[in-house]
Design a protein around this motif. Structure first.
Motif, PDB file in Angstrom:
ATOM      1  N   PHE A 130       7.939  15.523  -3.539  1.00  0.00           N
ATOM      2  CA  PHE A 130       8.911  15.494  -2.451  1.00  0.00           C
ATOM      3  C   PHE A 130       8.266  15.577  -1.078  1.00  0.00           C
ATOM      4  CE2 PHE A 130      10.811  17.341  -6.223  1.00  0.00           C
ATOM      5  CZ  PHE A 130      11.933  16.559  -6.396  1.00  0.00           C
ATOM      6  N   LEU A 131       6.944  15.651  -1.074  1.00  0.00           N
ATOM      7  CA  LEU A 131       6.230  15.752   0.199  1.00  0.00           C
ATOM      8  C   LEU A 131       5.353  14.523   0.370  1.00  0.00           C
ATOM      9  CD1 LEU A 131       5.184  19.517   0.144  1.00  0.00           C
ATOM     10  CD2 LEU A 131       7.135  18.481   1.306  1.00  0.00           C
ATOM     11  N   SER A 132       5.434  13.854   1.510  1.00  0.00           N
ATOM     12  CA  SER A 132       4.619  12.678   1.794  1.00  0.00           C
ATOM     13  C   SER A 132       3.414  13.117   2.593  1.00  0.00           C
ATOM     14  CB  SER A 132       5.437  11.650   2.587  1.00  0.00           C
ATOM     15  OG  SER A 132       4.638  10.547   2.906  1.00  0.00           O
ATOM     16  N   PHE A 133       2.226  12.695   2.117  1.00  0.00           N
ATOM     17  CA  PHE A 133       0.979  13.099   2.751  1.00  0.00           C
ATOM     18  C   PHE A 133       0.452  11.926   3.566  1.00  0.00           C
ATOM     19  CE2 PHE A 133       1.489  16.016  -0.695  1.00  0.00           C
ATOM     20  CZ  PHE A 133       0.963  17.210  -0.256  1.00  0.00           C
ATOM     21  N   ASP A 134       0.839  11.864   4.818  1.00  0.00           N
ATOM     22  CA  ASP A 134       0.346  10.790   5.678  1.00  0.00           C
ATOM     23  C   ASP A 134      -1.161  10.855   5.836  1.00  0.00           C
ATOM     24  OD1 ASP A 134       2.879   9.812   6.029  1.00  0.00           O
ATOM     25  OD2 ASP A 134       3.248  10.977   7.861  1.00  0.00           O
ATOM     26  N   VAL A 135      -1.668  12.086   5.880  1.00  0.00           N
ATOM     27  CA  VAL A 135      -3.125  12.240   6.000  1.00  0.00           C
ATOM     28  C   VAL A 135      -3.817  11.662   4.791  1.00  0.00           C
ATOM     29  CG1 VAL A 135      -4.999  13.909   6.205  1.00  0.00           C
ATOM     30  CG2 VAL A 135      -2.865  14.274   7.461  1.00  0.00           C
ATOM     31  N   LEU A 136      -3.262  11.921   3.599  1.00  0.00           N
ATOM     32  CA  LEU A 136      -3.834  11.383   2.363  1.00  0.00           C
ATOM     33  C   LEU A 136      -3.793   9.859   2.381  1.00  0.00           C
ATOM     34  CD1 LEU A 136      -4.914  11.745  -0.517  1.00  0.00           C
ATOM     35  CD2 LEU A 136      -2.534  11.939  -1.298  1.00  0.00           C
ATOM     36  N   ARG A 137      -2.663   9.273   2.800  1.00  0.00           N
ATOM     37  CA  ARG A 137      -2.532   7.821   2.862  1.00  0.00           C
ATOM     38  C   ARG A 137      -3.610   7.221   3.757  1.00  0.00           C
ATOM     39  NH1 ARG A 137       1.994   7.503   5.216  1.00  0.00           N
ATOM     40  NH2 ARG A 137       3.403   7.277   3.430  1.00  0.00           N
ATOM     41  N   SER A 146       2.738   0.449   1.798  1.00  0.00           N
ATOM     42  CA  SER A 146       4.046   0.363   2.449  1.00  0.00           C
ATOM     43  C   SER A 146       4.996   1.440   1.956  1.00  0.00           C
ATOM     44  CB  SER A 146       4.671  -1.019   2.204  1.00  0.00           C
ATOM     45  OG  SER A 146       3.833  -2.032   2.703  1.00  0.00           O
ATOM     46  N   GLY A 147       4.725   1.960   0.756  1.00  0.00           N
ATOM     47  CA  GLY A 147       5.561   3.014   0.206  1.00  0.00           C
ATOM     48  C   GLY A 147       4.969   4.383   0.496  1.00  0.00           C
ATOM     49  N   SER A 148       5.094   5.262  -0.456  1.00  0.00           N
ATOM     50  CA  SER A 148       4.641   6.645  -0.292  1.00  0.00           C
ATOM     51  C   SER A 148       3.312   6.878  -0.969  1.00  0.00           C
ATOM     52  CB  SER A 148       5.685   7.603  -0.869  1.00  0.00           C
ATOM     53  OG  SER A 148       5.870   7.339  -2.260  1.00  0.00           O
ATOM     54  N   ALA A 149       2.664   7.976  -0.588  1.00  0.00           N
ATOM     55  CA  ALA A 149       1.432   8.438  -1.232  1.00  0.00           C
ATOM     56  C   ALA A 149       1.602   9.918  -1.508  1.00  0.00           C
ATOM     57  CB  ALA A 149       0.229   8.174  -0.346  1.00  0.00           C
ATOM     58  N   HIS A 150       1.509  10.310  -2.773  1.00  0.00           N
ATOM     59  CA  HIS A 150       1.742  11.695  -3.181  1.00  0.00           C
ATOM     60  C   HIS A 150       0.574  12.200  -3.991  1.00  0.00           C
ATOM     61  CE1 HIS A 150       5.975  11.438  -1.962  1.00  0.00           C
ATOM     62  NE2 HIS A 150       6.028  10.276  -2.603  1.00  0.00           N
ATOM     63  N   MET A 151       0.483  13.522  -4.062  1.00  0.00           N
ATOM     64  CA  MET A 151      -0.471  14.190  -4.937  1.00  0.00           C
ATOM     65  C   MET A 151       0.299  15.193  -5.773  1.00  0.00           C
ATOM     66  SD  MET A 151      -3.839  16.467  -4.114  1.00  0.00           S
ATOM     67  CE  MET A 151      -4.783  15.062  -3.610  1.00  0.00           C
ATOM     68  N   VAL A 152       0.008  15.217  -7.083  1.00  0.00           N
ATOM     69  CA  VAL A 152       0.599  16.203  -7.986  1.00  0.00           C
ATOM     70  C   VAL A 152      -0.523  16.950  -8.681  1.00  0.00           C
ATOM     71  CG1 VAL A 152       2.699  14.862  -8.337  1.00  0.00           C
ATOM     72  CG2 VAL A 152       0.769  14.526  -9.863  1.00  0.00           C
ATOM     73  N   LEU A 153      -0.216  18.165  -9.137  1.00  0.00           N
ATOM     74  CA  LEU A 153      -1.226  18.995  -9.786  1.00  0.00           C
ATOM     75  C   LEU A 153      -0.992  19.141 -11.274  1.00  0.00           C
ATOM     76  CD1 LEU A 153      -1.553  21.824  -7.133  1.00  0.00           C
ATOM     77  CD2 LEU A 153      -2.981  19.806  -7.439  1.00  0.00           C
ATOM     78  N   LEU A 154       0.242  19.004 -11.700  1.00  0.00           N
ATOM     79  CA  LEU A 154       0.558  19.202 -13.102  1.00  0.00           C
ATOM     80  C   LEU A 154       1.250  17.949 -13.650  1.00  0.00           C
ATOM     81  CD1 LEU A 154       1.912  22.858 -12.977  1.00  0.00           C
ATOM     82  CD2 LEU A 154      -0.346  22.096 -13.713  1.00  0.00           C
ATOM     83  N   PRO A 155       1.098  17.635 -14.926  1.00  0.00           N
ATOM     84  CA  PRO A 155       0.240  18.376 -15.880  1.00  0.00           C
ATOM     85  C   PRO A 155      -1.244  18.208 -15.611  1.00  0.00           C
ATOM     86  CG  PRO A 155       1.043  16.380 -16.899  1.00  0.00           C
ATOM     87  CD  PRO A 155       1.720  16.449 -15.569  1.00  0.00           C
ATOM     88  N   ARG A 156      -1.601  17.144 -14.852  1.00  0.00           N
ATOM     89  CA  ARG A 156      -2.975  16.975 -14.405  1.00  0.00           C
ATOM     90  C   ARG A 156      -2.946  16.515 -12.962  1.00  0.00           C
ATOM     91  NH1 ARG A 156      -6.655  14.103 -19.145  1.00  0.00           N
ATOM     92  NH2 ARG A 156      -6.546  15.836 -20.642  1.00  0.00           N
ATOM     93  N   PRO A 157      -3.986  16.827 -12.212  1.00  0.00           N
ATOM     94  CA  PRO A 157      -4.019  16.368 -10.827  1.00  0.00           C
ATOM     95  C   PRO A 157      -3.973  14.832 -10.777  1.00  0.00           C
ATOM     96  CG  PRO A 157      -5.708  18.009 -11.227  1.00  0.00           C
ATOM     97  CD  PRO A 157      -5.151  17.652 -12.564  1.00  0.00           C
ATOM     98  N   ILE A 169       0.707   6.274  -5.642  1.00  0.00           N
ATOM     99  CA  ILE A 169       0.878   5.380  -4.498  1.00  0.00           C
ATOM    100  C   ILE A 169       1.888   4.315  -4.884  1.00  0.00           C
ATOM    101  CG2 ILE A 169      -0.276   3.773  -2.924  1.00  0.00           C
ATOM    102  CD1 ILE A 169      -2.902   5.192  -3.597  1.00  0.00           C
ATOM    103  N   SER A 170       2.814   4.016  -4.003  1.00  0.00           N
ATOM    104  CA  SER A 170       3.830   2.996  -4.283  1.00  0.00           C
ATOM    105  C   SER A 170       3.758   1.875  -3.252  1.00  0.00           C
ATOM    106  CB  SER A 170       5.227   3.630  -4.282  1.00  0.00           C
ATOM    107  OG  SER A 170       5.536   4.148  -3.007  1.00  0.00           O
ATOM    108  N   ASN A 171       4.088   0.660  -3.770  1.00  0.00           N
ATOM    109  CA  ASN A 171       4.156  -0.527  -2.914  1.00  0.00           C
ATOM    110  C   ASN A 171       2.885  -0.693  -2.079  1.00  0.00           C
ATOM    111  OD1 ASN A 171       5.161  -2.827  -1.790  1.00  0.00           O
ATOM    112  ND2 ASN A 171       6.592  -1.792  -0.405  1.00  0.00           N
ATOM    113  N   THR A 172       1.795  -0.969  -2.796  1.00  0.00           N
ATOM    114  CA  THR A 172       0.503  -1.089  -2.125  1.00  0.00           C
ATOM    115  C   THR A 172      -0.093  -2.480  -2.337  1.00  0.00           C
ATOM    116  OG1 THR A 172      -1.727  -0.162  -1.960  1.00  0.00           O
ATOM    117  CG2 THR A 172      -0.715  -0.173  -4.141  1.00  0.00           C
ATOM    118  N   THR A 173      -0.848  -2.931  -1.348  1.00  0.00           N
ATOM    119  CA  THR A 173      -1.477  -4.255  -1.379  1.00  0.00           C
ATOM    120  C   THR A 173      -2.947  -4.123  -1.008  1.00  0.00           C
ATOM    121  OG1 THR A 173       0.591  -5.328  -0.750  1.00  0.00           O
ATOM    122  CG2 THR A 173      -1.415  -6.604  -0.438  1.00  0.00           C
ATOM    123  N   LEU A 174      -3.788  -4.938  -1.704  1.00  0.00           N
ATOM    124  CA  LEU A 174      -5.231  -4.936  -1.439  1.00  0.00           C
ATOM    125  C   LEU A 174      -5.665  -6.377  -1.211  1.00  0.00           C
ATOM    126  CD1 LEU A 174      -7.795  -3.135  -1.340  1.00  0.00           C
ATOM    127  CD2 LEU A 174      -8.153  -3.727  -3.753  1.00  0.00           C
TER     128      LEU A 174
END
Length: 765
Positions: free
Chosen positions: A29-36, A54-65, A69-74
């Motif tokens: 539920f938290l967006s990490f702009d710094v992480l993005r 273009s979407g969000s970038a999140h980090m979760v810790l459980l069940p594993r870190p 990333i959503s809606n991404t282009t390379l």
């Protein structure tokens, strides 16, 4: 105290669970702009590729870190071209290394609905190899799982040429670090040659394999491969492929940086139906070895087969070892190729040994081959024609093109040839053939002595023209068909749609020259034939002897003809032939009859002529002439002539008549007249001896009409007597007239004399 009923303990446990859940769920539920921004900058620095999230970038810790990333282009390196796009990317890290060392170790990667554009460049490299190289010491890879869900992959191969699309692709590489249980599963749709008009071919791909990624060796091992590709629906009209199936089994090893095949073994089997032809192929490579600079294929075997309703094709190739560079070039010093084509009409068997070079997977070259083989067909039933050739060849399997440049022998005679074949489904040939001699007599059907060599009522079989498409030139130094001999035969051929045209067509035919064109159109019903030829200075006696066993004529012939006919058998052509034929014979003779002798006999024994028929078939009898000319008009198989002109020194021949080609009958009348300057024939001056030729064309009966000659003589004698009597009468009349004139003149003279002697009367005074 019972700790299970302790309220503080229950509160502590509940608090711990709540904190753990909060740490695991809160990052969603938290967006990490710094992480993005950190991810984007790190990718740019390491790969020179631009990443857009273009979407969000999140980090979760459980069940594993993990990072989500959503809606991404390379993009491609230093370009705006899109390399990949994904709706969702999940990178999972191992927990313990992160806790103990603080260093992230990638454990798994999951990508949902990705779109990847893979390019294999002309030098054999891929457009994603830079992503496989380690770029940062801050992150390590111990990849245990890699999955693509509902992926769409576009594969562009500039190395081999062509494009492949995979859609709805589920690809999972699971438990890669497990030495026993690593697995690969793939399921999706494959599309070939997709363009605006649609795909040229579509199919379903399903595969499994045991896999293990060795991190220290950076090697990917793929074992127990079973891949099946099955066609779905129909291909486009150009490919004309249906019921296609491919299965690949084997074991492969790949190096990871860069991604290259390192070794293994493979067996590929395919089957398909193409335009009614059932094809199958098996490629067995039991030993694949690859080093940093060379690829080796050992004990390679290839089998290809084709069957349709009437014909069968088989080819096998055995290669002990094939090696070369990793960038599309492979070579073997000794490839053995056996080819067999068989149908109800013909049989071709070829054995070929040659060095073999492969370029880019689809172009095969035979730089120096040795070929032996044999050929038979239903028109040559008494044996196989042998061939032994050497040369070079190219085979382009992608463009369906085969070219062979050969020298050697055909049936023991020198041969040089250049043959190019395009389109394996509907073959089109370009040829340039130069053969010293071709004697087909030993291979033609046996003909009993005295029997006809040709069945005039047998239907033509145009099996050889049914699908023939060819363009080119052919030269044959000497062609022998039983008694028919043709030298220096040369023609340019064009064959298509059951039609064959030889234009120009030239040859030395029985010491003379032939020039013109010939045409057969079996597509018409009935078949159409046309021959336009000019023959110069030909030995007519040898030609007639060899073709119709008739030696009635001899001499040097000039012949111009333009004849067309229709029919499904030779007898039809005899009845439908039409056109024009002009013949001129020089310094020749008509055998079997001595017309000068007839005239001499007639001159000496006129009084014995009684009109009896006399056949003149004396073996050595002949009528020599300096020139013979005749023009024939053909219509519905009936040849008509009325301008025969033969000059023979002591005589002259004229005449006219007909030849019925369908019935093989001759009905001709010749008129012989003597040269009045020959003393012994002076008695025949002004007379004509009719000579008729009737009966079978190859053995006509000759008849001299002495009765007509006698009538002419009687008529001539009567005319001469009447002329003499008239002359004598005219002479007598002239004499009488002269005498009368003389008498009158004498009377007139006497009268004048009397007048002078009588004195004039005296005058009266």
């Amino acid at each position: 105290m019972d700790w299970r009923h302790s309220r503080p303990l229950r509160i502590l446990i509940l608090l711990a669970i709540s904190l753990t859940a909060l740490l695991g769920v809160l990052p969603y539920f938290l967006s990490f702009d710094v992480l993005r921004e950190q991810i984007i900058n790190q990718v740019q620095a390491d790969t020179q590729r631009t990443m857009t999230i273009s979407g969000s970038a999140h980090m979760v810790l459980l069940p594993r870190p993990a990072i989500l990333i959503s809606n991404t282009t390379l993009t491609e390196p230093n370009a705006r071209t899109v390399f990949a796009h994904a709706d969702r990317v999940k990178v999972v890290f191992r927990l313990w290394p992160l806790i103990t060392t603080g260093k992230p170790v990638v454990h798994a990667i999951e990508i949902d609905q990705p779109e990847l554009n893979i390019v294999r460049h002309e030098n054999g490299t891929y457009n994603f190899e830079d992503l496989l190289r380690p770029h940062s010491d801050t992150t390590e890879f111990a990849l245990d799982k890699l999955s693509f869900n509902q992926a769409h992959l576009n594969w562009q191969d500039d190395f081999l040429g062509g494009e492949v699309s995979l859609s709805n692709l589920d690809l999972t590489l699971d438990q890669l670090t497990d030495p026993k249980d690593g697995r690969l599963k793939v399921d999706g749709q494959i599309t070939l040659g997709e363009n605006k008009a649609g795909a040229s071919w579509q199919g379903q791909v399903v595969g499994t394999a045991a896999m293990r990624y060795l991190e220290k060796e950076r090697t990917l091992r793929v074992a127990d491969i079973v891949f099946d590709v099955t066609q779905r629906g129909q291909s486009d009209e150009k490919l004309k492929l249906s019921e296609a199936h491919l299965q690949a089994t084997g074991n492969l090893n790949y190096s990871w940086q860069p991604l290259r095949l390192a070794g293994g073994d493979m067996k590929i089997t395919t089957s398909a139906v193409r335009a009614g032809q059932h094809w199958n192929a098996t490629l067995d490579v039991p030993d694949i070895s690859l080093t940093e600079s060379a690829l080796g294929l050992h004990r390679l075997k290839l089998k290809i087969g084709m069957k349709d309703q009437q014909s069968e094709f088989n080819a096998t190739t055995n290669i002990p070892t094939m090696g070369g560079g990793q960038r599309g070039f492979l070579r073997t010093d000794s490839a053995q190729i056996n080819v067999r084509y068989k149908s109800p009409e013909q049989d071709l068997s070829v054995q070929l040994v040659s060095p073999l070079e492969l370029y880019r997977g689809h172009l095969a070259r035979l730089p120096s081959y040795t070929l032996t083989g044999s050929y038979t067909n239903i028109n040559l039933p008494r044996g196989a024609i042998r061939l032994a050739l050497s040369g070079r060849g190219d085979l382009d399997m992608r463009d369906e093109n085969l070219s062979l440049d050969s020298v050697g022998t055909l049936d023991g005679e020198h041969l040089s040839s250049q043959i190019n074949l395009e389109n394996f489904l509907d073959p089109q040939f370009r040829v340039n053939i130069d053969l010293a001699k071709l004697d087909l007599t030993p291979y033609l059907p046996v003909v009993a002595k005295g029997a006809k060599t040709v069945n005039h009522n047998a239907a033509f079989d145009f099996w050889w023209l049914e699908k023939l498409k060819a363009l080119g030139s052919v030269k044959i130094g000497e062609l022998v068909l039983q008694n028919l001999h043709v030298d220096d035969l040369a023609f340019t051929l064009l064959a298509s749609n059951k039609r064959l045209v030889l234009d120009p067509l030239s040859a030395t035919l029985y010491e003379g020259r032939l020039n013109g064109r010939a045409e057969i159109d079996a597509g018409k019903k009935p078949a159409y034939f046309r021959l336009e030829q000019t023959l110069s200075n030909m030995n007519i006696n040898t030609l007639l002897t060899d073709t119709i066993d008739n030696s009635r004529f001899e001499g040097r012939s000039d012949l111009t003809l333009d004849v067309a006919a229709v029919g499904n058998k030779l007898s039809d052509l005899s009845k439908t032939a039409g056109g024009n034929i002009k013949i001129r014979l020089k310094q020749g003779a008509i055998r079997g009859i001595d017309i000068p002798l007839l005239l001499r006999t007639a001159s000496q024994q006129i009084k014995l002529m009684n009109g009896e028929t006399a056949p003149f078939s004396v073996k050595d009898a002949r009528t020599q002439f300096s020139e013979l000319q005749a023009t024939w008009l053909l219509k519905h198989g009936l040849a008509s002539n009325n301008d025969l002109n033969v000059r023979a020194g002591i005589l002259k021949l004229t005449g006219g008549g007909q030849i019925d080609l369908g019935a093989g009958q001759l009905n001709y009348m010749m008129k012989a007249s003597a040269n009045p300057d020959v003393p012994e024939l002076s008695g025949l001056k002004g007379l004509v001896l009719p000579i008729s030729f009737t009966g079978p064309l190859n053995a006509p009966e000759y008849k001299a009409d002495y009765a007509s000659l006698k009538e002419q003589i009687v008529h001539k004698q009567k005319a001469e007597q009447e002329a003499q009597q008239a002359q004598e009468k005219a002479k007598a009349a002239a004499a009488e007239k002269k005498a009368a004139a003389q008498r009158k003149a004498a009377a007139n003279s006497s009268a004048k004399s009397s007048a002078k002697t009588t004195p004039p009367p005296a005058k009266k005074k």
